[in-house]
Scaffold this active site. Structure first.
Site, PDB file in Angstrom:
ATOM      1  N   ASP A   1       1.850   4.019   2.795  1.00 52.36           N
ATOM      2  CA  ASP A   1       0.807   4.867   2.205  1.00 52.36           C
ATOM      3  C   ASP A   1       1.395   6.032   1.408  1.00 52.36           C
ATOM      4  OD1 ASP A   1      -1.748   5.670   1.587  1.00 52.36           O
ATOM      5  OD2 ASP A   1      -2.379   6.097   3.615  1.00 52.36           O
ATOM      6  N   ASP A   2       1.665   7.160   2.059  1.00 53.80           N
ATOM      7  CA  ASP A   2       2.250   8.350   1.424  1.00 53.80           C
ATOM      8  C   ASP A   2       3.355   8.862   2.350  1.00 53.80           C
ATOM      9  OD1 ASP A   2       0.077   8.992  -0.826  1.00 53.80           O
ATOM     10  OD2 ASP A   2      -0.990   8.480   1.017  1.00 53.80           O
TER      11      ASP A   2
ATOM     12  N   HIS B   1      -9.738   1.014  -1.184  1.00 52.14           N
ATOM     13  CA  HIS B   1      -9.669   1.669   0.117  1.00 52.14           C
ATOM     14  C   HIS B   1     -11.074   1.616   0.728  1.00 52.14           C
ATOM     15  CE1 HIS B   1      -5.887   3.069  -1.388  1.00 52.14           C
ATOM     16  NE2 HIS B   1      -5.705   3.985  -0.451  1.00 52.14           N
TER      17      HIS B   1
ATOM     18  N   GLU C   1     -11.440   3.219   6.272  1.00 55.40           N
ATOM     19  CA  GLU C   1     -10.448   4.120   6.873  1.00 55.40           C
ATOM     20  C   GLU C   1     -11.227   5.221   7.597  1.00 55.40           C
ATOM     21  OE1 GLU C   1      -6.698   7.014   5.601  1.00 55.40           O
ATOM     22  OE2 GLU C   1      -8.140   6.383   4.070  1.00 55.40           O
TER      23      GLU C   1
ATOM     24  N   HIS D   1       1.234   4.871  -2.494  1.00 52.46           N
ATOM     25  CA  HIS D   1       0.827   5.711  -3.630  1.00 52.46           C
ATOM     26  C   HIS D   1       2.078   6.386  -4.173  1.00 52.46           C
ATOM     27  CE1 HIS D   1      -3.502   5.403  -2.595  1.00 52.46           C
ATOM     28  NE2 HIS D   1      -3.017   5.286  -1.364  1.00 52.46           N
TER      29      HIS D   1
ATOM     30  N   HIS E   1       0.858  -1.195   0.000  1.00 51.20           N
ATOM     31  CA  HIS E   1       0.000   0.000   0.000  1.00 51.20           C
ATOM     32  C   HIS E   1       0.889   1.237   0.000  1.00 51.20           C
ATOM     33  CE1 HIS E   1      -3.881   1.974   1.803  1.00 51.20           C
ATOM     34  NE2 HIS E   1      -3.160   2.877   1.161  1.00 51.20           N
TER      35      HIS E   1
END
Length: 338
Positions: free
Chosen positions: A278-279, A197, A200, A19, A17
């Site tokens: 994630d980021d 997603h 969340e 991005h 996961h």
């Protein structure tokens, strides 16, 4: 550094996961802005980092999409992706499954093939030069229409050999998975793996929809599954993996304190949970950082870290032989450390 932190830093890892647009470091943001003559509303990288103070997912997305504007050429996407892969090498990531958001670029006039070619060229070089294996997952932006997603799927079909899966990201609340049922049915028929997603910021009902309507192979995030006992039992029974992102959850206010993060409870209930970044520049850390921070907060032990890694190998979209190779590599590493 504690013994556990050293163990976490050195253990072979798998990330499911991430991005790629969200791996844009502030320094590269400024380099690409200069390269492409893009004016930024920040004076320097330090000022950008100060702006990474998000109250919720939408606050983050606003600045995330703003950063995308510096990505314009194939070389930009190559540089972005290869920089992330070098972070993987530093973190001992063996295999990574990367999300990209073509609609965030084609809507600005950047060609689909420019985005894809830059990323895949870097992924190929990452395999050859860094020894890092990878898969690529194309995500639809859920705040846009399903019609727009259908057009994006059509653009992707000639490149099925480069894209292993289809995902769903961006603003969750108000955009349930059911909004994209038709396009996911088509994507499944074309042979793509599917992820979304869900759970969340959105409710457990979104996870049910992702499973029953989109028929996903994995759930991205999925924290709120624990609010529904029947859903938790189903996820355990079916072995559906959850790609959890602890530092992202903290930074976006999904949890107020890592000590209250549900990850340990997820493990104890038998959920196939994994840890991911994630980021990372936006949320404060790559794979090693996420694992070390959550281990400290929840008093995890080495066996928990190994379980998380095994879960990630099993949940990856690699073929069975490749999974066995990674599993053997992990087991051999564990033998070398006693």
């Amino acid at each position: 550094m504690t013994d556990l932190n050293i163990f976490i830093a050195k253990i072979p890892k798998v990330e499911l996961h991430i991005h790629i647009e969200g791996s844009l470091e502030p320094e590269m943001l400024f380099d690409l802005a200069k390269r492409n003559a893009v004016t930024l509303p920040f004076a320097n990288a330090a000022e950008v980092r100060q702006a990474y103070n998000f109250g919720n997912l939408q606050d983050f997305l606003d600045i995330y999409y703003q950063g995308m504007h510096v990505l314009q050429t194939e070389q930009d996407f190559y540089d972005l992706t290869f920089a992330y892969l070098k972070k993987c090498q530093a973190d001992n990531v063996m295999h990574t499954e990367i999300f990209f958001d073509p609609q965030g670029h084609t809507s600005r006039g950047v060609g689909f093939e420019i985005v894809l070619n830059g990323i895949t060229h870097a992924l190929n070089d990452g395999k050859k030069k860094l020894g890092i294996n990878s898969n690529l997952i194309m995500c639809f932006l859920r705040h846009l229409s399903e019609e727009d997603a259908l057009k994006t799927l059509e653009q992707a079909l000639p490149y099925k050999d480069k894209i292993i899966g289809i995902g769903l990201d961006s603003s969750e609340v108000g955009h349930p998975p059911s909004k994209f049922e038709r396009v996911f049915v088509l994507a499944r028929a074309e042979g793509f793996k599917l992820v979304a997603h869900a759970g969340e910021e959105g409710p457990p009902a979104y996870i049910w929809e992702a499973l029953d309507l989109l028929k996903v192979d994995r759930i991205d995030h999925g924290n709120r599954a624990l609010e529904d006992k029947k859903l938790t039992a189903r996820l355990v029974k079916e072995g559906v993996a959850l790609t959890v992102c602890p530092l992202s959850n903290l930074k976006l206010g999904v949890v107020k304190d890592l000590h209250h993060h549900p990850l340990r409870t997820m493990l104890e209930k038998g959920l196939k949970v994994t840890v991911n970044s994630d980021d990372p520049p936006y949320f404060g850390g790559y794979m090693t950082d996420n694992l070390q921070r959550i281990a400290e907060a929840l008093n995890l032990e080495k066996q928990h870290i190994v379980t998380l890694t095994r879960n990630a190998i099993e949940a990856s979209f690699l073929d069975q032989n490749s999974k066995q190779v990674l599993s053997k590599h992990l087991e051999n590493w564990m033998l070398t450390i006693g």
